[in-house]
Structure formats: structure tokens, C-alpha cells
Write a protein that holds these residues in place. Structure first.
Motif, PDB file in Angstrom:
ATOM      1  N   MET A  22      -9.806  -1.773   2.357  1.00 15.18           N
ATOM      2  CA  MET A  22      -8.637  -2.334   2.457  1.00 15.18           C
ATOM      3  C   MET A  22      -8.473  -3.983   2.195  1.00 15.18           C
ATOM      4  O   MET A  22      -7.720  -4.515   1.158  1.00 15.18           O
ATOM      5  N   ARG A  23      -9.288  -4.577   2.952  1.00  9.77           N
ATOM      6  CA  ARG A  23      -9.380  -6.056   2.608  1.00  9.77           C
ATOM      7  C   ARG A  23     -10.011  -6.534   1.303  1.00  9.77           C
ATOM      8  O   ARG A  23      -9.654  -7.248   0.605  1.00  9.77           O
ATOM      9  N   ARG A  24     -10.698  -5.489   0.747  1.00  4.93           N
ATOM     10  CA  ARG A  24     -11.576  -6.066  -0.575  1.00  4.93           C
ATOM     11  C   ARG A  24     -10.459  -5.835  -1.686  1.00  4.93           C
ATOM     12  O   ARG A  24     -10.264  -6.675  -2.374  1.00  4.93           O
ATOM     13  N   LEU A  25      -9.655  -4.641  -1.658  1.00  4.08           N
ATOM     14  CA  LEU A  25      -8.678  -4.266  -2.801  1.00  4.08           C
ATOM     15  C   LEU A  25      -7.636  -5.289  -2.355  1.00  4.08           C
ATOM     16  O   LEU A  25      -7.137  -6.100  -3.389  1.00  4.08           O
ATOM     17  N   ASP A  26      -7.256  -5.967  -1.152  1.00  2.98           N
ATOM     18  CA  ASP A  26      -6.357  -6.852  -0.958  1.00  2.98           C
ATOM     19  C   ASP A  26      -6.731  -8.249  -1.455  1.00  2.98           C
ATOM     20  O   ASP A  26      -5.864  -9.113  -1.574  1.00  2.98           O
ATOM     21  N   SER A  27      -7.986  -8.478  -1.684  1.00  4.87           N
ATOM     22  CA  SER A  27      -8.301  -9.759  -2.201  1.00  4.87           C
ATOM     23  C   SER A  27      -8.386  -9.836  -3.607  1.00  4.87           C
ATOM     24  O   SER A  27      -8.786 -10.887  -4.061  1.00  4.87           O
ATOM     25  N   LEU A  28      -7.885  -8.791  -4.486  1.00  2.28           N
ATOM     26  CA  LEU A  28      -8.041  -8.938  -5.884  1.00  2.28           C
ATOM     27  C   LEU A  28      -6.973  -9.310  -6.566  1.00  2.28           C
ATOM     28  O   LEU A  28      -6.748  -9.039  -7.732  1.00  2.28           O
ATOM     29  N   SER A  29      -5.781  -9.523  -5.827  1.00  2.56           N
ATOM     30  CA  SER A  29      -4.675  -9.829  -6.400  1.00  2.56           C
ATOM     31  C   SER A  29      -3.943  -8.528  -7.136  1.00  2.56           C
ATOM     32  O   SER A  29      -3.212  -9.104  -8.354  1.00  2.56           O
ATOM     33  N   LEU A  30      -3.926  -7.611  -6.681  1.00  6.02           N
ATOM     34  CA  LEU A  30      -3.469  -6.564  -7.326  1.00  6.02           C
ATOM     35  C   LEU A  30      -1.816  -6.232  -6.956  1.00  6.02           C
ATOM     36  O   LEU A  30      -1.371  -6.867  -6.056  1.00  6.02           O
ATOM     37  N   SER A  31      -0.992  -5.444  -7.853  1.00  2.54           N
ATOM     38  CA  SER A  31       0.243  -5.079  -7.576  1.00  2.54           C
ATOM     39  C   SER A  31       0.454  -4.103  -6.452  1.00  2.54           C
ATOM     40  O   SER A  31       1.506  -4.084  -5.884  1.00  2.54           O
ATOM     41  N   LEU A  32      -0.677  -3.336  -6.321  1.00  3.63           N
ATOM     42  CA  LEU A  32      -0.446  -2.041  -5.499  1.00  3.63           C
ATOM     43  C   LEU A  32      -1.791  -1.456  -5.232  1.00  3.63           C
ATOM     44  O   LEU A  32      -2.543  -1.669  -5.868  1.00  3.63           O
ATOM     45  N   ILE A  33      -1.922  -0.990  -3.855  1.00  3.30           N
ATOM     46  CA  ILE A  33      -3.053  -0.093  -3.394  1.00  3.30           C
ATOM     47  C   ILE A  33      -2.500   1.279  -3.521  1.00  3.30           C
ATOM     48  O   ILE A  33      -1.335   1.482  -2.691  1.00  3.30           O
ATOM     49  N   VAL A  34      -3.069   2.488  -3.849  1.00  2.00           N
ATOM     50  CA  VAL A  34      -2.699   3.703  -3.576  1.00  2.00           C
ATOM     51  C   VAL A  34      -4.057   4.443  -2.857  1.00  2.00           C
ATOM     52  O   VAL A  34      -5.196   4.208  -3.274  1.00  2.00           O
ATOM     53  N   VAL A  35      -3.314   5.370  -2.100  1.00  3.15           N
ATOM     54  CA  VAL A  35      -4.311   6.269  -1.330  1.00  3.15           C
ATOM     55  C   VAL A  35      -3.781   7.682  -1.033  1.00  3.15           C
ATOM     56  O   VAL A  35      -2.406   7.693  -0.788  1.00  3.15           O
ATOM     57  N   LEU A  85       0.796  -1.052  -0.039  1.00  4.80           N
ATOM     58  CA  LEU A  85      -0.034   0.071  -0.036  1.00  4.80           C
ATOM     59  C   LEU A  85       0.826   1.453   0.041  1.00  4.80           C
ATOM     60  O   LEU A  85       1.738   1.444   0.737  1.00  4.80           O
ATOM     61  N   ARG A  86       0.665   2.267  -1.039  1.00 13.25           N
ATOM     62  CA  ARG A  86       1.291   3.320  -0.876  1.00 13.25           C
ATOM     63  C   ARG A  86       0.503   4.639  -0.876  1.00 13.25           C
ATOM     64  O   ARG A  86      -0.459   4.678  -1.359  1.00 13.25           O
ATOM     65  N   ILE A  87       1.154   5.436  -0.170  1.00 12.92           N
ATOM     66  CA  ILE A  87       0.565   6.786   0.008  1.00 12.92           C
ATOM     67  C   ILE A  87       0.943   7.656  -1.008  1.00 12.92           C
ATOM     68  O   ILE A  87       2.324   7.885  -0.998  1.00 12.92           O
ATOM     69  N   VAL A  88       0.245   8.422  -1.688  1.00  8.66           N
ATOM     70  CA  VAL A  88       0.590   9.280  -2.822  1.00  8.66           C
ATOM     71  C   VAL A  88      -0.037  10.631  -2.636  1.00  8.66           C
ATOM     72  O   VAL A  88      -0.901  10.716  -1.925  1.00  8.66           O
ATOM     73  N   GLU A  89       0.732  11.500  -3.310  1.00  2.84           N
ATOM     74  CA  GLU A  89       0.017  13.009  -3.365  1.00  2.84           C
ATOM     75  C   GLU A  89      -0.791  13.346  -4.454  1.00  2.84           C
ATOM     76  O   GLU A  89      -1.595  14.113  -4.421  1.00  2.84           O
ATOM     77  N   ASP A  90      -0.801  12.391  -5.274  1.00  4.95           N
ATOM     78  CA  ASP A  90      -1.407  12.816  -6.541  1.00  4.95           C
ATOM     79  C   ASP A  90      -1.681  11.211  -7.207  1.00  4.95           C
ATOM     80  O   ASP A  90      -0.881  10.537  -7.307  1.00  4.95           O
ATOM     81  N   LEU A  91      -3.143  11.070  -7.499  1.00  8.16           N
ATOM     82  CA  LEU A  91      -3.373   9.624  -7.874  1.00  8.16           C
ATOM     83  C   LEU A  91      -3.406   9.604  -9.561  1.00  8.16           C
ATOM     84  O   LEU A  91      -3.545   8.098  -9.918  1.00  8.16           O
ATOM     85  N   THR A  92      -3.235  10.534 -10.179  1.00  5.70           N
ATOM     86  CA  THR A  92      -3.306  10.629 -11.665  1.00  5.70           C
ATOM     87  C   THR A  92      -2.367   9.768 -12.210  1.00  5.70           C
ATOM     88  O   THR A  92      -2.624   9.081 -13.305  1.00  5.70           O
ATOM     89  N   GLY A  93      -1.238   9.515 -11.859  1.00  4.27           N
ATOM     90  CA  GLY A  93      -0.176   8.582 -12.456  1.00  4.27           C
ATOM     91  C   GLY A  93      -0.783   7.062 -12.420  1.00  4.27           C
ATOM     92  O   GLY A  93       0.121   6.399 -13.158  1.00  4.27           O
ATOM     93  N   TYR A  94      -1.594   6.768 -11.513  1.00  2.29           N
ATOM     94  CA  TYR A  94      -2.070   5.541 -11.518  1.00  2.29           C
ATOM     95  C   TYR A  94      -3.536   5.121 -12.162  1.00  2.29           C
ATOM     96  O   TYR A  94      -3.957   4.142 -11.984  1.00  2.29           O
ATOM     97  N   ALA A  95      -4.039   6.385 -12.651  1.00  3.62           N
ATOM     98  CA  ALA A  95      -5.436   6.082 -13.343  1.00  3.62           C
ATOM     99  C   ALA A  95      -5.383   4.912 -14.567  1.00  3.62           C
ATOM    100  O   ALA A  95      -6.618   4.284 -14.484  1.00  3.62           O
ATOM    101  N   SER A  96      -4.422   4.883 -15.119  1.00  2.00           N
ATOM    102  CA  SER A  96      -4.473   3.907 -16.302  1.00  2.00           C
ATOM    103  C   SER A  96      -3.962   2.369 -15.724  1.00  2.00           C
ATOM    104  O   SER A  96      -4.180   1.479 -16.753  1.00  2.00           O
ATOM    105  N   ARG A  97      -3.768   2.210 -14.785  1.00  2.00           N
ATOM    106  CA  ARG A  97      -3.003   0.875 -14.064  1.00  2.00           C
ATOM    107  C   ARG A  97      -4.207   0.070 -13.654  1.00  2.00           C
ATOM    108  O   ARG A  97      -4.892   0.086 -12.638  1.00  2.00           O
ATOM    109  N   LYS A  98      -4.505  -1.033 -14.400  1.00  2.94           N
ATOM    110  CA  LYS A  98      -5.626  -1.800 -14.093  1.00  2.94           C
ATOM    111  C   LYS A  98      -5.161  -2.761 -12.862  1.00  2.94           C
ATOM    112  O   LYS A  98      -5.956  -3.232 -12.152  1.00  2.94           O
ATOM    113  N   ASP A  99      -3.923  -2.858 -12.535  1.00  2.00           N
ATOM    114  CA  ASP A  99      -3.427  -3.660 -11.686  1.00  2.00           C
ATOM    115  C   ASP A  99      -3.169  -2.799 -10.484  1.00  2.00           C
ATOM    116  O   ASP A  99      -2.518  -3.337  -9.341  1.00  2.00           O
TER     117      ASP A  99
END
Ligand code: TXA
Ligand code: MG
Length: 492
Positions: free
Chosen positions: A455-468, A404-418
Motif C-alpha cells: 500500500m505504501r509503495r503504490l501510495d508513493s507513486l502519485s497515482l489517482s487511485l489504488i484498486v484491490v 483506495l477502492r475495493i472492486v469486484e472486477d479489475l478489468t475496467g482498470y487494466a488500461s489505466r496508467k494512473d
């Protein structure tokens, strides 16, 4: 097809349990998080839930008599006819008594009147209203003296799925809960482990005065023995013999915030074994406000040591299913009381130094505490060696398996399906990956309630990263950010 002009006042004999539905459920629910931000009407989950429930229950909409054709009604008609849900009975009746609060009294009075004329006993009535809340009714004789259970008990859920499975597994909700609590109390009194809901998170409880019972908590959670436990009491009198001193400021705080999400750390008496406090001379004590928790503690007759019911270091549980996923099989019983409403842990405040110190921010914020007792310091300001005061201050905690990563701007992740996004507010971006809305209306309390579930729901989806992005630090926002920072600690 449904004809809402029809006003049947009986229920079919094969479905003699009734789920009453608040008309507000059919309103356009802008500002809730259970639907997609751009959806016009309430979610398809709601319709699915109705279809599922109508197989077993009569569904009765609680309507006011003589009502105008409101927007709610139009929206309700549209939803029902589109979805093919057959609300078998609608209801129009009863005038509220003069001088009563119509909004509060109205639905319950209607439910009561309808149920009596259809011989639906209290145990077979459910009232589903907005905010995924479900009210259950006791058969008046069933609540014993001294019980913490109110005659009308309202539970909250995080999802319609959780709500439906709860209803289906509690055919006589009040009786089922009372029996589960009775059994849970017995198990605790005899040295067993019981997982139970509190208003903050689910706890894994054992008799705090029995070192062998407490030891089982540590093994179930794989928790190191250096991390002390919070002792839960069902009233203030039960706390007094557990401590040797009650400073005035602690007493004031307790008076103001108990029962509730506030834990006080005080010098311990000999009744508390060392294993509970990890050898510290002080003990952490709290009186929860969840009536099921209070009743369980009361029935056990013991102070109950209970950490959050998760594996050590992992995200805390806010539903019984969360507990089962991580600790299933490691306890003797679980009380399923739906979703936790505060959603993050209690504030821990220590009175062992001259100036009270907040060791963990939580359900009660610092401003409210200072308004009550004046200046306090907080753990964050402490020097590194002070970490030993409360292992909950360890940098990594509450973590998801997915980074899980804390970011200042979510834009860079908008096109990431994972990449999954934990979103506070509505946001203007479109994300390719899954999004969990913490609170569309940017309410920090709602975000706290939904945080671990999301957090748990996103964690169950086999993603490479969670951003917030961090939340504004007003009210409980600071405590939410504290949990996010700890969940992210491995990545910072
Ligand atoms: O909301 C809550 O507090 C939940 C529910 C179940 O009541 N419980 C909970 O417990 O969060 P746990 O064990 O997950 O966290 C307890 C925190 C830890 O950070 C621990 O280090 C601190 O309280 N703590 C417990 N006893 C302490 C003591 N004697 N001195 C200092 N800190 C203590
Ligand atoms: Mg914990």
C-alpha cells in the motif's frame, strides 16, 4: 567471470566480513512476489543486491559436497555469468552428523566450519537465505542471562533494498542490535519514546506507568486522547499486577497464543494511568513474539504502551523506514529489526462482557480462538453504539493518501496508467499501471505480511487511485479485508 568448479576456501583479506548465500536463492522462484509474475528467474533486484554487496563483503555460496549438477546449479551459473557478479569464493564441504536434520544443520555447520578456518568471527558472518531472510550470529559471550535474544537471530526483509541498507548500517549486527536495545531500554525507563519492531507492525513505545511519557506518544502520532493504547509485556508475570481479574478463558488464550499477535482486554489495576486506556476501566495487553521487542521491554523494566508507529489514521509501518517517513524526529530512538513478518496488527479480544468479543480481527484468526475457548462474538456484529468500545473499530483507518477502492472486477482498470493494483494471486490480466503482488501463490499470510508495504509503495507513486479485490476470508484473510475496507472507507 565466475568459475564455479574452482573451490577456494579462503576469503580475500580486505573483505573479512562474509555474506553466506543459500543456494536456494538461485533457484527459479516461482511463487514468490519479489519478481514480476512472468519473469523466468529470480529478480534483477537480487543481482543488483549481489553487485552492491560484493563491493564490501566476501560472498560465499553454501554448497553441499559431492552434489550432482542440479537445476539449481545450472540456473545459478547462468545468472552469475550473465550478470557479471563475481562470487569470490565457493564452498564445498562437511558431512552432517548422523541423526541430525540435515536440511537445518547443514548450512549452519558449513558456515561455522568455513568461518573458523578463515578466522571470521561470528559478528562478521551473515547468512542470506530464501524469503529475504538474514541470519546473524552472536559472539557466544555476548548474550547475557535472561536475554530474549537467541544466539542465532534471523530477520526478515520486504525488499532487497531494505536488506542491503540494513546490512550496511549494521557492520557488527549482533553487537549493534544489543547496544541499540540497551540504549532503547534506558530511554524508555527514563520517560522517552522508542520505536521498535514487533512481529505485527512497528510500535511507538513509552513507559505505560508514566502518564507524561505516554502523553508524548499521543502528540507524536497526532492521536486523539479517546483512542486507548495497548500495553506490551515481556512475560505473563509482568501482566498480572496490571489487571484486577484474569478470567479463565483469557488465561487459556494467553497460554496458547503468547507470545504472539493476540491482545486481551481486561479490567485494569491502578498501576495503569487513565491516559493509557482513554478513561476506560479496562486495559489492552499483549506479549509480542519478536525477540527484539521482548528484549527491549525486559531491559526497560517497564510495561510498554505502544500503538502502531504511524500518524493517526494512516497505514501502519512494517519497516523502520516506514516509521521514519511518518514520525522521523518525533521519538528518541528507533530499533531497526527489518520487516515485520505477520504484517498486520494483533487480534484484540475483550473479556469485559460475559461472552468474549473480538474488537479487531488480526494475526490470530477467530477459528483458532474458538477452538481454544469456544464461542466468541466479533465487533462487526455489534450495534453502532458499541463502536465506543474500541476506537480501532472506527470506519476509516489504515488509509493511504491515494484513494483506495475495493472492486469486484479489475478489468475496467487494466488500461489505466494512473491506477495502481494490489493483486492477490497472479491474475491473468496485463495492467498498464503499477502492480504490487501481495502473494503470487495466493497465500493469505504472505499477503498480510506484504499488505502495508505494498500500500505504501503504490501510495508513493502519485497515482489517482489504488484498486484491490477482497481476499478469500480464510485464516488471516478476514483481517486483511478488514484493513482494506477501512483504508477504503473514505471512498465507499
Ligand atoms: O499489533 C498490534 O497490536 C500493534 C503492535 C505495535 O503491538 N499495536 C497496535 O496498536 O495496533 P494501535 O494503538 O494502533 O491499536 C490498538 C487497538 C485500537 O483499536 C484501540 O482502540 C484498541 O486496540 N484498544 C486499546 N485499548 C483498548 C481498551 N482498553 N479497550 C478496547 N480497545 C482497546
Ligand atoms: Mg494503529
Amino acid at each position: 567471470m565466475v568459475n564455479l568448479n574452482r573451490s577456494r576456501t579462503t576469503v580475500p583479506p580486505d573483505k573479512n566480513s562474509v555474506i553466506f548465500l543459500d543456494k536456494g536463492l538461485f533457484l527459479v522462484e516461482k511463487g514468490t512476489t519479489r519478481m514480476h509474475a512472468d519473469a523466468e528467474l529470480i529478480s534483477s533486484e537480487f543481482i543488483t543486491a549481489l553487485k552492491e554487496l560484493q563491493k564490501r563483503f566476501s560472498l560465499v555460496i553454501v554448497e553441499e559436497s559431492g552434489e550432482q549438477d542440479t537445476a539449481a546449479k545450472a540456473s545459478m551459473n547462468a545468472i552469475l555469468s550473465r550478470s557479471g557478479v563475481d562470487i569470490t569464493t565457493t564452498l564445498k564441504d562437511v558431512e552432517a552428523q548422523e541423526g541430525t536434520n540435515r536440511a537445518e544443520v547443514f548450512p549452519l555447520a558449513v558456515i561455522d566450519q568455513f568461518s573458523r578456518s578463515n578466522s571470521i568471527p561470528p559478528e562478521r558472518r551473515y547468512f542470506l537465505h530464501t524469503g529475504l531472510k538474514l541470519t546473524c550470529f552472536s559472539d557466544e559471550r555476548s548474550v547475557g542471562t535472561g536475554s530474549y535474544l537467541p544466539e542465532i537471530l534471523t530477520l526478515s526483509f520486504h525488499t532487497y533494498d531494505d536488506l542491503i541498507s540494513w546490512i550496511l548500517s549494521h557492520p557488527q549486527p549482533y553487537r549493534n542490535l544489543r547496544m541499540a536495545l540497551q540504549r532503547g531500554g534506558d530511554i524508555l525507563a527514563h520517560g522517552g519514546l522508542v520505536a521498535f519492531p514487533t512481529e505485527t507492525v512497528y510500535g511507538l513505545g513509552a513507559d505505560a506507568t508514566d502518564p507524561n511519557a505516554v502523553k508524548k506518544i499521543f502528540s507524536a502520532k497526532k492521536r486523539p486522547f479517546f483512542d486507548p493504547l495497548i500495553v506490551h509485556v515481556s512475560d505473563r508475570a509482568q501482566m498480572l499486577p496490571l489487571v484486577t481479574e484474569l478470567p479463565e478463558k483469557a488465561s487459556l488464550l494467553i497460554t496458547q497464543f503468547w507470545p504472539g499477535p493476540l491482545t486481551v482486554v481486561l479490567p485494569k489495576s491502578a498501576l495503569i494511568p487513565e491516559i493509557v486506556t482513554a478513561g476506560f476501566p479496562s486495559v489492552a495487553i499483549r506479549m509480542p513474539s519478536n525477540p527484539l521487542a521482548l528484549e527491549l521491554i525486559r531491559l526497560s523494566g517497564k510495561p510498554i504502551a505502544a500503538p502502531s508507529a504511524n500518524l493517526f489514521g494512516c497505514t501502519s509501518p512494517t519497516t523502520a523506514r516506514h516509521v521514519e517517513e511518518q514520525l522521523g524526529g518525533a521519538y528518541d530512538a528507533i530499533i531497526d529489526g527489518g520487516g515485520c513478518t505477520v504484517g498486520i496488527e494483533s487480534t484484540v479480544i475483550s473479556f469485559v462482557e460475559e461472552i468474549p468479543r473480538i474488537l479487531r480481527p488480526g494475526g490470530i484468526d477467530r477459528a483458532a480462538i474458538e477452538a481454544c475457548i469456544g464461542k466468541v462474538v466479533s465487533g462487526e456484529q455489534a450495534s453502532p453504539e458499541d463502536i465506543s468500545q474500541s476506537p480501532g473499530m472506527l470506519p476509516s483507518h489504515y488509509a493511504t493518501a491515494t484513494p483506495l477502492r475495493i472492486v469486484e472486477d479489475l478489468t475496467g482498470y487494466a488500461s489505466r496508467k494512473d491506477v495502481g493494483v494490489l493483486l492477490f494471486g497472479t491474475g491473468s490480466q496485463v495492467f498498464s499501471g503499477p502492480v504490487e503482488y501481495l502473494s503470487l501463490s495466493s497465500d493469505t499470510a504472505e499477503a498480510a505480511m506484504r499488505l502495508y508495504q505494498a500500500m505504501r509503495r503504490l501510495d508513493s507513486l502519485s497515482l489517482s487511485l489504488i484498486v484491490v479485490k477482497l481476499l478469500p476470508e480464510d485464516g488471516i484473510g478476514l483481517a486483511v479485508n478488514n484493513r482494506l475496507q477501512k483504508a477504503a472507507a473514505n471512498l465507499q
